[in-house]
Scaffold this active site. Sequence first.
Site, short mmCIF file in Angstrom:
data_model
loop_
_atom_site.label_atom_id
_atom_site.label_comp_id
_atom_site.label_asym_id
_atom_site.label_seq_id
_atom_site.Cartn_x
_atom_site.Cartn_y
_atom_site.Cartn_z
N ASN A 109 0.85 -1.18 0.00
CA ASN A 109 0.00 0.00 0.00
C ASN A 109 0.89 1.23 0.00
O ASN A 109 2.02 1.20 0.49
CB ASN A 109 -0.89 0.01 1.25
CG ASN A 109 -1.89 1.16 1.24
OD1 ASN A 109 -2.46 1.49 0.20
ND2 ASN A 109 -2.10 1.77 2.39
N HIS A 111 0.84 5.18 1.38
CA HIS A 111 0.14 6.01 2.35
C HIS A 111 0.77 7.40 2.36
O HIS A 111 2.00 7.52 2.35
CB HIS A 111 0.24 5.38 3.75
CG HIS A 111 -0.47 6.17 4.79
ND1 HIS A 111 -1.85 6.21 4.86
CD2 HIS A 111 -0.02 6.96 5.79
CE1 HIS A 111 -2.20 7.00 5.87
NE2 HIS A 111 -1.11 7.46 6.44
N SER A 138 4.77 6.85 2.20
CA SER A 138 5.40 5.59 2.57
C SER A 138 4.75 4.45 1.80
O SER A 138 3.52 4.42 1.66
CB SER A 138 5.23 5.30 4.06
OG SER A 138 5.74 6.34 4.85
N ASP A 147 -2.30 0.82 8.36
CA ASP A 147 -1.05 1.52 8.02
C ASP A 147 0.10 1.13 8.96
O ASP A 147 0.97 1.94 9.26
CB ASP A 147 -1.26 3.05 8.03
CG ASP A 147 -2.32 3.48 7.02
OD1 ASP A 147 -2.41 2.86 5.95
OD2 ASP A 147 -3.06 4.44 7.31
#
Length: 190
Positions: A109, A111, A138, A147
Amino acid sequence: MAERRRVGILLSGRGSNMQALVAASRLPDARYDVVIVASDKPEAPGLAWAEGEGIVTYATSPKGRPKADYEAEIERALRGMRVEVIALAGYMRLLSPAFVERWRGRILNIHPSLLPKYKGLDTHARAIAAGDSVAGASVHLVTEELDGGPVIGQAQVDILPGDTPDTLAARVLDAEHALYPAALDRFLSR
């Protein structure tokens, strides 16, 4: 060079990070191909873009049904395309612990903060309000914790005098477009 890995992208919106990942995948030395773009929003603009690029797309709405049923449908589409790694690119749904477990170590992912700072939403406003001098983005592995997975790449962006959440967000997004493809490529090289 090793065989290219098969990446599936999940998105919920326009897909600017998806576009950056696709562009990078078309470079001769890329370690991956984007084989499917899937969404929880059938009207997501990113799907139309991906279709226009000849990429298989899939969409199904989670509304009015159990999360497990929705995720099973998305997972069938991913597995049908023999996806090895999932890249979340503006996918605005939390994945269930069961889904994360089945794909453990294979979901990335991006973020819009320098994790572990500012998990969740409103990251730019929170960084400005805290008086931070830098913000950023990130790329991390997805775990059950929001996260919270291991960070595999970051990019810093200066917070300028007079920045608003919107002006900072635009610069961070530009940084994301360079960071995400590079981090995914590095991740696949291990």
